[in-house]
Design an enzyme around this catalytic site. Structure first.
Site, mmCIF file in Angstrom:
data_model
loop_
_atom_site.group_PDB
_atom_site.id
_atom_site.type_symbol
_atom_site.label_atom_id
_atom_site.label_comp_id
_atom_site.label_asym_id
_atom_site.label_seq_id
_atom_site.Cartn_x
_atom_site.Cartn_y
_atom_site.Cartn_z
ATOM 1 N N SER A 137 0.724 -1.159 0.024
ATOM 2 C CA SER A 137 0.080 -0.063 -0.093
ATOM 3 C C SER A 137 0.814 1.211 0.081
ATOM 4 O O SER A 137 2.104 1.285 0.527
ATOM 5 C CB SER A 137 -0.860 0.132 1.089
ATOM 6 O OG SER A 137 -1.532 1.236 1.449
ATOM 7 N N TYR A 150 -1.301 -2.122 10.024
ATOM 8 C CA TYR A 150 -1.597 -2.271 8.293
ATOM 9 C C TYR A 150 -0.102 -2.108 7.729
ATOM 10 O O TYR A 150 0.506 -2.846 6.834
ATOM 11 C CB TYR A 150 -2.402 -1.336 7.807
ATOM 12 C CG TYR A 150 -2.750 -1.404 6.630
ATOM 13 C CD1 TYR A 150 -3.449 -2.616 6.137
ATOM 14 C CD2 TYR A 150 -2.559 -0.454 5.587
ATOM 15 C CE1 TYR A 150 -4.135 -2.822 4.783
ATOM 16 C CE2 TYR A 150 -2.908 -0.531 4.402
ATOM 17 C CZ TYR A 150 -3.649 -1.588 3.932
ATOM 18 O OH TYR A 150 -3.867 -1.672 2.532
HETATM 19 N N1 LIG Z 1 -8.652 0.076 -1.401
HETATM 20 C C1 LIG Z 1 -7.650 0.590 -1.143
HETATM 21 O O1 LIG Z 1 -7.548 1.699 -0.867
HETATM 22 C C2 LIG Z 1 -5.996 0.177 -1.175
HETATM 23 C C3 LIG Z 1 -5.071 0.926 -0.937
HETATM 24 C C4 LIG Z 1 -3.881 -0.051 -0.769
HETATM 25 C C5 LIG Z 1 -3.809 -1.175 -0.978
HETATM 26 N N2 LIG Z 1 -4.848 -1.791 -1.223
HETATM 27 C C6 LIG Z 1 -4.585 -3.238 -1.050
HETATM 28 O O2 LIG Z 1 -5.361 -3.954 -2.220
HETATM 29 C C7 LIG Z 1 -5.520 -5.227 -1.775
HETATM 30 C C8 LIG Z 1 -7.087 -5.401 -2.150
HETATM 31 O O3 LIG Z 1 -7.810 -4.507 -1.802
HETATM 32 P P1 LIG Z 1 -9.688 -4.399 -1.710
HETATM 33 O O4 LIG Z 1 -9.555 -2.629 -1.564
HETATM 34 O O5 LIG Z 1 -9.921 -4.527 -3.068
HETATM 35 O O6 LIG Z 1 -10.341 -4.867 -0.446
HETATM 36 P P2 LIG Z 1 -11.657 -5.332 -0.549
HETATM 37 O O7 LIG Z 1 -12.570 -4.785 -1.250
HETATM 38 O O8 LIG Z 1 -11.953 -5.567 1.076
HETATM 39 O O9 LIG Z 1 -11.678 -6.858 -1.006
HETATM 40 C C9 LIG Z 1 -10.744 -7.883 -0.018
HETATM 41 C C10 LIG Z 1 -10.694 -9.196 -0.850
HETATM 42 O O10 LIG Z 1 -9.851 -9.975 -0.240
HETATM 43 C C11 LIG Z 1 -10.541 -11.274 0.421
HETATM 44 N N3 LIG Z 1 -9.937 -11.766 1.542
HETATM 45 C C12 LIG Z 1 -9.994 -11.060 2.830
HETATM 46 N N4 LIG Z 1 -9.086 -11.906 3.784
HETATM 47 C C13 LIG Z 1 -8.916 -12.722 3.065
HETATM 48 C C14 LIG Z 1 -8.231 -13.953 3.462
HETATM 49 N N5 LIG Z 1 -7.677 -14.437 4.626
HETATM 50 N N6 LIG Z 1 -8.120 -15.114 2.493
HETATM 51 C C15 LIG Z 1 -8.500 -14.994 1.246
HETATM 52 N N7 LIG Z 1 -9.206 -13.973 0.957
HETATM 53 C C16 LIG Z 1 -9.294 -12.953 1.624
HETATM 54 C C17 LIG Z 1 -11.898 -11.143 0.341
HETATM 55 O O11 LIG Z 1 -12.678 -12.154 0.105
HETATM 56 P P3 LIG Z 1 -14.336 -12.347 0.771
HETATM 57 O O12 LIG Z 1 -14.996 -11.482 -0.016
HETATM 58 O O13 LIG Z 1 -14.558 -13.690 0.658
HETATM 59 O O14 LIG Z 1 -14.191 -11.705 1.978
HETATM 60 C C18 LIG Z 1 -12.043 -9.977 -0.844
HETATM 61 O O15 LIG Z 1 -12.089 -10.694 -1.878
HETATM 62 C C19 LIG Z 1 -5.352 -5.475 -0.274
HETATM 63 O O16 LIG Z 1 -4.120 -6.186 -0.207
HETATM 64 C C20 LIG Z 1 -5.197 -4.095 0.194
HETATM 65 O O17 LIG Z 1 -4.573 -4.048 1.355
HETATM 66 C C21 LIG Z 1 -6.062 -1.214 -1.183
#
Ligand SMILES: NC(=O)c1ccc[n+]([C@@H]2O[C@H](COP(=O)([O-])OP(=O)(O)OC[C@H]3O[C@@H](n4cnc5c(N)ncnc54)[C@H](OP(=O)(O)O)[C@@H]3O)[C@@H](O)[C@H]2O)c1
Length: 243
Positions: A137, A150
């Site tokens: 991130s 985090y």
């Molecule tokens: N959104 C942002 O602003 C942002 C910024 C920086 C970095 N990121 C990174 O980008 C990545 C994706 O984030 P996102 O925003 O798309 O998150 P999100 O919308 O909350 O989606 C999270 C996904 O991860 C899955 N997941 C959570 N815990 C898990 C586990 N223990 N095993 C397998 N799957 C798991 C969830 O599955 P279920 O649906 O089954 O729960 C869902 O498919 C993450 O690594 C996050 O840290 C995001």
């Protein structure tokens, strides 16, 4: 023969966008999820509707036995693995003084231990010439209060990327991480006020939130023919948010 990609956390958010993009690029895609089977199946159905190939496989990436079966089942079904995108993650926030070990342990378990487990299986099973893409991130450059658990986990992921790239020397495999800035998904939007969102959005000179497709475009590049000379890098895909 089609190339095969595993995308963790592909039931929602950024992972969903990545799975759909890689399928459009011609990959057969394993849509991994933790608990949300209906949403994972929606992603699979959307890919099938466009003429692509996809299957959903449940696995909690913090559990070694789940991660092992994710890779074993993928190999059983598709015979080889070419691209692994470890996108699954959670955002555990709590001030350090509060010493909330439940938040800390859960965040480390999914984001850091999960990355370690996925890297380990990817190193064992990915084909020579393959691509491994992790998720950090851009907030690691900001050190905002409450982001301790985090940021600790994501800094760990960045360290693992460089070590794994060196450990895979000689096999033509690249290992990189994408570090998004604020991106419009549940992980970012949940629990924030309109004011919070506007403030964070305006930290980017481009003055908008990232979209899952912005990250999927970069995954497509790293996983595709033009990305092959990018190795052991952290790509900060954030519209300029962190500088
Ligand atoms: N959104 C942002 O602003 C942002 C910024 C920086 C970095 N990121 C990174 O980008 C990545 C994706 O984030 P996102 O925003 O798309 O998150 P999100 O919308 O909350 O989606 C999270 C996904 O991860 C899955 N997941 C959570 N815990 C898990 C586990 N223990 N095993 C397998 N799957 C798991 C969830 O599955 P279920 O649906 O089954 O729960 C869902 O498919 C993450 O690594 C996050 O840290 C995001």
């Amino acid at each position: 023969m089609a190339k095969i990609a595993i995308v963790t956390g592909a039931s929602r958010g950024i992972g969903r966008g990545i799975a759909k993009r890689l399928a459009a690029d011609g990959f057969a895609v394993v849509v991994n999820y933790a608990g949300n089977s209906a949403k994972a199946q929606d992603v699979v159905n959307a890919i099938l509707k466009e003429g692509g190939t996809a299957t959903a496989i449940q696995a909690d990436i913090s559990k070694p036995e789940d991660v092992q079966s994710l890779f074993a089942d993928t190999k059983k079904q598709f015979r080889h693995i070419d691209v692994v995108v470890n996108n699954a993650g959670i955002m555990g926030l709590s001030p350090i003084a509060k010493c909330d070990l439940d938040v800390f342990d859960a965040t480390i378990a999914t984001n850091l231990r999960g990355s370690f487990l996925i890297f380990s299986q990817a190193a064992q099973h990915i084909a020579d010439g393959g691509r491994i893409i992790a998720f950090s991130s851009s907030v690691v450059l900001k050190s905002f209060p409450t982001y301790g658990p985090y940021i600790a986990a994501k800094q760990g992921v960045e360290g693992l990327v460089h070590v794994l790239a060196n450990e895979l020397a000689g096999r033509g495999i690249t290992v990189n991480a994408i570090a998004p800035g604020p991106t419009a998904t549940e992980l970012f939007l949940d629990g924030k006020t309109e004011e919070d969102i506007t403030r964070l959005r305006n930290l980017s000179p481009l003055q908008r939130l990232g979209e899952p497709e912005d990250m999927a475009n970069v995954v497509s590049f790293l996983a595709g023919p033009d990305g092959g000379w990018v190795n052991s890098q952290i790509l900060r895909v954030n519209g300029g948010f962190a500088y």
